[in-house]
Each structure stands twice: as structure tokens, then as C-alpha cells.
Write a protein that holds these residues in place. Structure first.
Motif, PDB file in Angstrom:
ATOM      1  N   SER A 201       0.864  -1.186   0.000  1.00 24.10           N
ATOM      2  CA  SER A 201       0.000   0.000   0.000  1.00 24.10           C
ATOM      3  C   SER A 201       0.898   1.233   0.000  1.00 24.10           C
ATOM      4  CB  SER A 201      -0.871   0.044   1.255  1.00 24.10           C
ATOM      5  OG  SER A 201      -1.517  -1.192   1.465  1.00 24.10           O
ATOM      6  N   ILE A 202       0.541   2.224  -0.817  1.00 20.02           N
ATOM      7  CA  ILE A 202       1.353   3.448  -0.890  1.00 20.02           C
ATOM      8  C   ILE A 202       0.451   4.677  -0.855  1.00 20.02           C
ATOM      9  CG2 ILE A 202       2.966   4.817  -2.296  1.00 20.02           C
ATOM     10  CD1 ILE A 202       4.070   2.257  -3.449  1.00 20.02           C
ATOM     11  N   LEU A 203       0.861   5.663  -0.077  1.00 22.15           N
ATOM     12  CA  LEU A 203       0.210   6.970  -0.076  1.00 22.15           C
ATOM     13  C   LEU A 203       1.286   7.998  -0.405  1.00 22.15           C
ATOM     14  CD1 LEU A 203      -2.372   8.551   0.419  1.00 22.15           C
ATOM     15  CD2 LEU A 203      -1.815   8.631   2.843  1.00 22.15           C
ATOM     16  N   MET A 204       1.099   8.746  -1.474  1.00 23.39           N
ATOM     17  CA  MET A 204       2.152   9.616  -2.011  1.00 23.39           C
ATOM     18  C   MET A 204       1.641  11.028  -2.244  1.00 23.39           C
ATOM     19  SD  MET A 204       4.045   9.139  -5.728  1.00 23.39           S
ATOM     20  CE  MET A 204       2.662   9.624  -6.775  1.00 23.39           C
ATOM     21  N   VAL A 205       2.337  12.017  -1.704  1.00 28.82           N
ATOM     22  CA  VAL A 205       2.040  13.407  -2.024  1.00 28.82           C
ATOM     23  C   VAL A 205       2.905  13.817  -3.204  1.00 28.82           C
ATOM     24  CG1 VAL A 205       2.421  15.781  -1.253  1.00 28.82           C
ATOM     25  CG2 VAL A 205       1.293  14.164   0.268  1.00 28.82           C
ATOM     26  N   THR A 206       2.310  14.497  -4.163  1.00 27.61           N
ATOM     27  CA  THR A 206       3.099  14.991  -5.297  1.00 27.61           C
ATOM     28  C   THR A 206       2.484  16.263  -5.852  1.00 27.61           C
ATOM     29  OG1 THR A 206       4.026  14.465  -7.461  1.00 27.61           O
ATOM     30  CG2 THR A 206       1.875  13.513  -6.966  1.00 27.61           C
ATOM     31  N   HIS A 207       3.339  17.093  -6.471  1.00 26.15           N
ATOM     32  CA  HIS A 207       2.850  18.269  -7.208  1.00 26.15           C
ATOM     33  C   HIS A 207       2.721  17.952  -8.696  1.00 26.15           C
ATOM     34  CE1 HIS A 207       4.373  20.659  -3.718  1.00 26.15           C
ATOM     35  NE2 HIS A 207       3.300  21.355  -4.000  1.00 26.15           N
ATOM     36  N   ASP A 208       3.232  16.789  -9.101  1.00 28.25           N
ATOM     37  CA  ASP A 208       3.393  16.475 -10.515  1.00 28.25           C
ATOM     38  C   ASP A 208       2.236  15.607 -11.025  1.00 28.25           C
ATOM     39  OD1 ASP A 208       4.192  15.701 -13.008  1.00 28.25           O
ATOM     40  OD2 ASP A 208       5.989  14.626 -12.348  1.00 28.25           O
ATOM     41  N   PRO A 209       1.373  16.155 -11.896  1.00 26.56           N
ATOM     42  CA  PRO A 209       0.241  15.360 -12.403  1.00 26.56           C
ATOM     43  C   PRO A 209       0.681  14.057 -13.077  1.00 26.56           C
ATOM     44  CG  PRO A 209      -0.042  17.671 -12.978  1.00 26.56           C
ATOM     45  CD  PRO A 209       1.343  17.540 -12.409  1.00 26.56           C
ATOM     46  N   ALA A 210       1.863  14.079 -13.741  1.00 28.75           N
ATOM     47  CA  ALA A 210       2.336  12.860 -14.417  1.00 28.75           C
ATOM     48  C   ALA A 210       2.670  11.784 -13.373  1.00 28.75           C
ATOM     49  CB  ALA A 210       3.547  13.181 -15.275  1.00 28.75           C
ATOM     50  N   ALA A 211       3.251  12.197 -12.261  1.00 30.60           N
ATOM     51  CA  ALA A 211       3.559  11.231 -11.193  1.00 30.60           C
ATOM     52  C   ALA A 211       2.265  10.730 -10.556  1.00 30.60           C
ATOM     53  CB  ALA A 211       4.466  11.874 -10.140  1.00 30.60           C
ATOM     54  N   ALA A 212       1.324  11.660 -10.300  1.00 32.73           N
ATOM     55  CA  ALA A 212       0.051  11.273  -9.667  1.00 32.73           C
ATOM     56  C   ALA A 212      -0.709  10.275 -10.536  1.00 32.73           C
ATOM     57  CB  ALA A 212      -0.801  12.519  -9.405  1.00 32.73           C
ATOM     58  N   ALA A 213      -0.601  10.462 -11.868  1.00 34.62           N
ATOM     59  CA  ALA A 213      -1.331   9.581 -12.791  1.00 34.62           C
ATOM     60  C   ALA A 213      -0.794   8.156 -12.775  1.00 34.62           C
ATOM     61  CB  ALA A 213      -1.270  10.157 -14.207  1.00 34.62           C
ATOM     62  N   ARG A 214       0.375   7.960 -12.214  1.00 34.37           N
ATOM     63  CA  ARG A 214       0.926   6.603 -12.108  1.00 34.37           C
ATOM     64  C   ARG A 214       0.280   5.829 -10.952  1.00 34.37           C
ATOM     65  NH1 ARG A 214       6.015   7.221 -14.900  1.00 34.37           N
ATOM     66  NH2 ARG A 214       6.602   5.075 -14.390  1.00 34.37           N
ATOM     67  N   ALA A 215      -0.375   6.558 -10.046  1.00 33.13           N
ATOM     68  CA  ALA A 215      -1.058   5.905  -8.916  1.00 33.13           C
ATOM     69  C   ALA A 215      -2.391   5.317  -9.382  1.00 33.13           C
ATOM     70  CB  ALA A 215      -1.284   6.924  -7.808  1.00 33.13           C
ATOM     71  N   ALA A 233      -6.806   7.890 -13.547  1.00 30.98           N
ATOM     72  CA  ALA A 233      -6.858   9.066 -14.425  1.00 30.98           C
ATOM     73  C   ALA A 233      -5.529   9.254 -15.149  1.00 30.98           C
ATOM     74  CB  ALA A 233      -7.172  10.301 -13.591  1.00 30.98           C
ATOM     75  N   ASP A 234      -5.587   9.853 -16.369  1.00 35.27           N
ATOM     76  CA  ASP A 234      -4.330  10.166 -17.041  1.00 35.27           C
ATOM     77  C   ASP A 234      -3.843  11.539 -16.565  1.00 35.27           C
ATOM     78  OD1 ASP A 234      -5.838  12.053 -18.407  1.00 35.27           O
ATOM     79  OD2 ASP A 234      -6.020  10.825 -20.210  1.00 35.27           O
ATOM     80  N   ALA A 235      -2.588  11.869 -16.952  1.00 29.97           N
ATOM     81  CA  ALA A 235      -1.950  13.080 -16.428  1.00 29.97           C
ATOM     82  C   ALA A 235      -2.738  14.336 -16.807  1.00 29.97           C
ATOM     83  CB  ALA A 235      -0.515  13.168 -16.943  1.00 29.97           C
ATOM     84  N   ALA A 236      -3.306  14.358 -18.030  1.00 31.10           N
ATOM     85  CA  ALA A 236      -4.033  15.549 -18.476  1.00 31.10           C
ATOM     86  C   ALA A 236      -5.283  15.772 -17.621  1.00 31.10           C
ATOM     87  CB  ALA A 236      -4.411  15.397 -19.949  1.00 31.10           C
ATOM     88  N   THR A 237      -5.975  14.679 -17.294  1.00 28.94           N
ATOM     89  CA  THR A 237      -7.191  14.795 -16.472  1.00 28.94           C
ATOM     90  C   THR A 237      -6.834  15.260 -15.060  1.00 28.94           C
ATOM     91  OG1 THR A 237      -8.063  12.948 -17.750  1.00 28.94           O
ATOM     92  CG2 THR A 237      -9.262  13.535 -15.753  1.00 28.94           C
ATOM     93  N   VAL A 238      -5.737  14.712 -14.531  1.00 29.33           N
ATOM     94  CA  VAL A 238      -5.284  15.121 -13.192  1.00 29.33           C
ATOM     95  C   VAL A 238      -4.932  16.610 -13.210  1.00 29.33           C
ATOM     96  CG1 VAL A 238      -3.479  14.819 -11.449  1.00 29.33           C
ATOM     97  CG2 VAL A 238      -4.457  12.809 -12.594  1.00 29.33           C
ATOM     98  N   ALA A 239      -4.201  17.030 -14.253  1.00 29.01           N
ATOM     99  CA  ALA A 239      -3.789  18.439 -14.349  1.00 29.01           C
ATOM    100  C   ALA A 239      -4.999  19.361 -14.454  1.00 29.01           C
ATOM    101  CB  ALA A 239      -2.873  18.624 -15.558  1.00 29.01           C
ATOM    102  N   GLU A 240      -5.996  18.963 -15.240  1.00 26.13           N
ATOM    103  CA  GLU A 240      -7.217  19.781 -15.382  1.00 26.13           C
ATOM    104  C   GLU A 240      -7.909  19.967 -14.030  1.00 26.13           C
ATOM    105  OE1 GLU A 240      -9.968  18.034 -18.180  1.00 26.13           O
ATOM    106  OE2 GLU A 240      -8.410  18.092 -19.725  1.00 26.13           O
TER     107      GLU A 240
END
Ligand SMILES: Nc1ncnc2c1ncn2[C@@H]1O[C@H](COP(=O)(O)OP(=O)(O)OP(=O)(O)O)[C@@H](O)[C@H]1O
Length: 247
Positions: A201-215, A233-240
Motif C-alpha cells: 500500500s502506498i500513499l504519495m504526495v506529489t505536485h506532478d500530475p504525471a507522477a500522480a497519474a501513475r497511482a 486518471a491520465d496526467a491531463a485529467t489530473v492536471a485539469e
């Protein structure tokens, strides 16, 4: 995967958790009445504008900070009810933490850094234990190197190995790729995915939508409150979603 993990199925669950800094009119409600479960065997990213409470949420869930109110359940254990000694023991044995700045001890080799949590928990590493975990993060040849002899990405992989040596129930990662170039960051994110595939199990804080989209899922915060959750979600959706929160 369930969207809303109940305390029974969650690696960590927060129930009505609040944490403020300061008092009176200057008080900041860093985390404000948050109820959420983070699924066991899942990878959740936490995003939100600067100051939205991401790090505070992570530190509360990891028992690094105390909640003012509410309950935090690690597996079945209410860590808000734990005394200081119990909390220290719990952090050493049941929780792994990785920081943006790696936080390795400069005078120790990679292998010694990795073995440290076991020594702090009162036992030395078993035969081959450290070598195995260094091999798992792709650093079998670097065991005797000190942090300054390693690249940032390699140092972060040592930090991940150190966090994983106690086989924690959950790995907390605060901006684990924040200090890395895209390529090194990608190696770290692929390593995290391999761990999740293995049941971590992983809980990760990030500012980077591309990194968040890997979760597996992305949880958004604004002003200390939950502000949405996206699955796969993909990176674009996260960024939006993030831009909409910042607007
Ligand atoms: N130790 C502290 N003392 C006083 N205020 C604090 C403290 N830690 C955090 N805060 C405040 O609490 C709020 C949430 O901070 P936190 O660091 O959790 O946000 P964040 O979303 O992680 O921010 P960032 O993206 O900028 O790292 C902010 O307004 C911050 O200024």
C-alpha cells in the motif's frame, strides 16, 4: 478496487480528522474534518494547491504529527489513542516513509542506511536481507557506496529500500520524485508500481500530475478539505482537476 475503503479494508483510514496550527484569528486549519480511507494494496496520490494540507495529511496518517480531533486507524489500530512510545514503535515497524530529500545518513554506506531501521527496532538484519532488498531496487552493486557517491535517483532507491526493510503495512512518500530529473523519477515510479503489484500500500504526495497519474487513484485537497477523487486518471485529467482547484 473500492473507491471508498472502509476502516476494515483500508491500510489507513481517517475519520473526522482535523489539525490546526496557531491559535485565535491567526489559526490555520491545515486539515479540516477529513474522512477518507486509503485502500490496502493500492497506490493513492494526494494533490492540491500549495498550502492545501497535503503534507500535514501525510504526516498525520503516518503518526508523525498528532491530530487535534478525529481518529486515525492504521490497519485496525487507532494511532490517535497511542502513547508516544507506542507511536514510535509503530512508526519503526509498521510504517515506511520516504522524503523528497532522501534523508540518508551521509557517513553510512547504502547497506548500512538500509539496515538502520532494523537496528533501531533492536535486531540486526538477517543474512542476505539487505543485499536482497538492494537488489530489488536495482542497486546490488552499490551496497558499499556512501550517499555522496550515488545519483539522486539511486539515493532515493536506497531510501525506498530502507523504508521497505521492515516490510511496512504502508509506505508514505512525500514528493518522492520532487528532487529528481524525469528519467530518475520514472525509475522510482516504476519501482513503486512493482511494489504495489506485490501487494504494498502506498500513499504519495506529489505536485506532478504525471507522477500522480501513475497511482491507482488521486485524492485532491483544497484548504484542508477533500476536493475530489479520480480513479485511473491520465496526467491531463489530473492536471485539469488541479488547475480547476487552483483557479
Ligand atoms: N508547523 C507549522 N506551523 C504553522 N503552520 C503550518 C505548519 N505546517 C503547516 N502549516 C500551515 O498549514 C497549511 C497546510 O500546510 P501543508 O504543508 O500541509 O500544505 P501542502 O499542501 O503540503 O503545501 P505545499 O504544497 O506548499 O507543500 C499551510 O497554510 C501551512 O502554512
Amino acid at each position: 478496487m473500492t473507491t471508498l475503503a472502509t476502516p476494515a479494508t483500508a491500510a489507513v483510514a481517517l475519520e473526522g480528522v482535523s489539525r490546526a496550527y496557531g491559535t485565535g484569528p491567526a489559526a490555520v486549519r491545515a486539515v479540516d474534518d477529513v474522512t477518507i480511507g486509503f485502500p490496502r494494496g493500492g497506490w493513492t496520490a494526494v494533490m492540491g494547491p500549495s498550502g492545501s494540507g497535503k503534507s500535514t495529511l501525510l504526516h498525520l496518517a503516518a503518526g508523525l504529527e498528532r491530530a487535534d480531533s478525529g481518529r486515525i486507524l492504521l490497519g485496525g489500530t487507532d494511532i490517535t489513542a497511542a502513547g508516544d512510545d507506542e507511536l514510535t514503535a509503530l512508526r519503526r515497524t509498521r510504517i515506511g516513509f520516504v522524503f523528497q530529500s532522501f534523508n540518508l545518513i551521509a557517513s553510512l554506506t547504502a547497506a548500512e542506511n538500509v539496515a538502520l531501521p532494523l537496528r533501531l527496532a533492536g535486531r540486526g538484519p538477517g543474512k542476505g536481507e539487505v543485499a536482497d532488498i538492494l537488489a530489488a531496487v536495482g542497486l546490488a552493486e552499490r551496497a558499499r557506496h556512501r550517499p555522496r557517491e550515488l545519483s539522486g535517483g539511486q539515493q532515493q532507491r536506497v531510501a525506498i529500500a530502507r523504508a521497505m526493510i521492515t516490510q511496512p503495512e504502508i509506505l508514505f512518500a512525500d514528493e518522492p520524485t520532487g528532487a529528481l530529473d524525469t528519467r530518475s523519477g520514472d525509475v522510482v515510479l516504476r519501482l513503486l508500481r512493482t511494489m504495489v503489484t506485490g501487494g504494498q500500500s502506498i500513499l504519495m504526495v506529489t505536485h506532478d500530475p504525471a507522477a500522480a497519474a501513475r497511482a491507482d487513484s488521486v485524492v485532491f485537497l483544497r484548504d484542508g478539505r477533500l476536493a475530489g477523487r479520480l480513479e485511473s486518471a491520465d496526467a491531463a485529467t489530473v492536471a485539469e482537476h488541479l488547475v480547476a482547484l487552483e483557479g
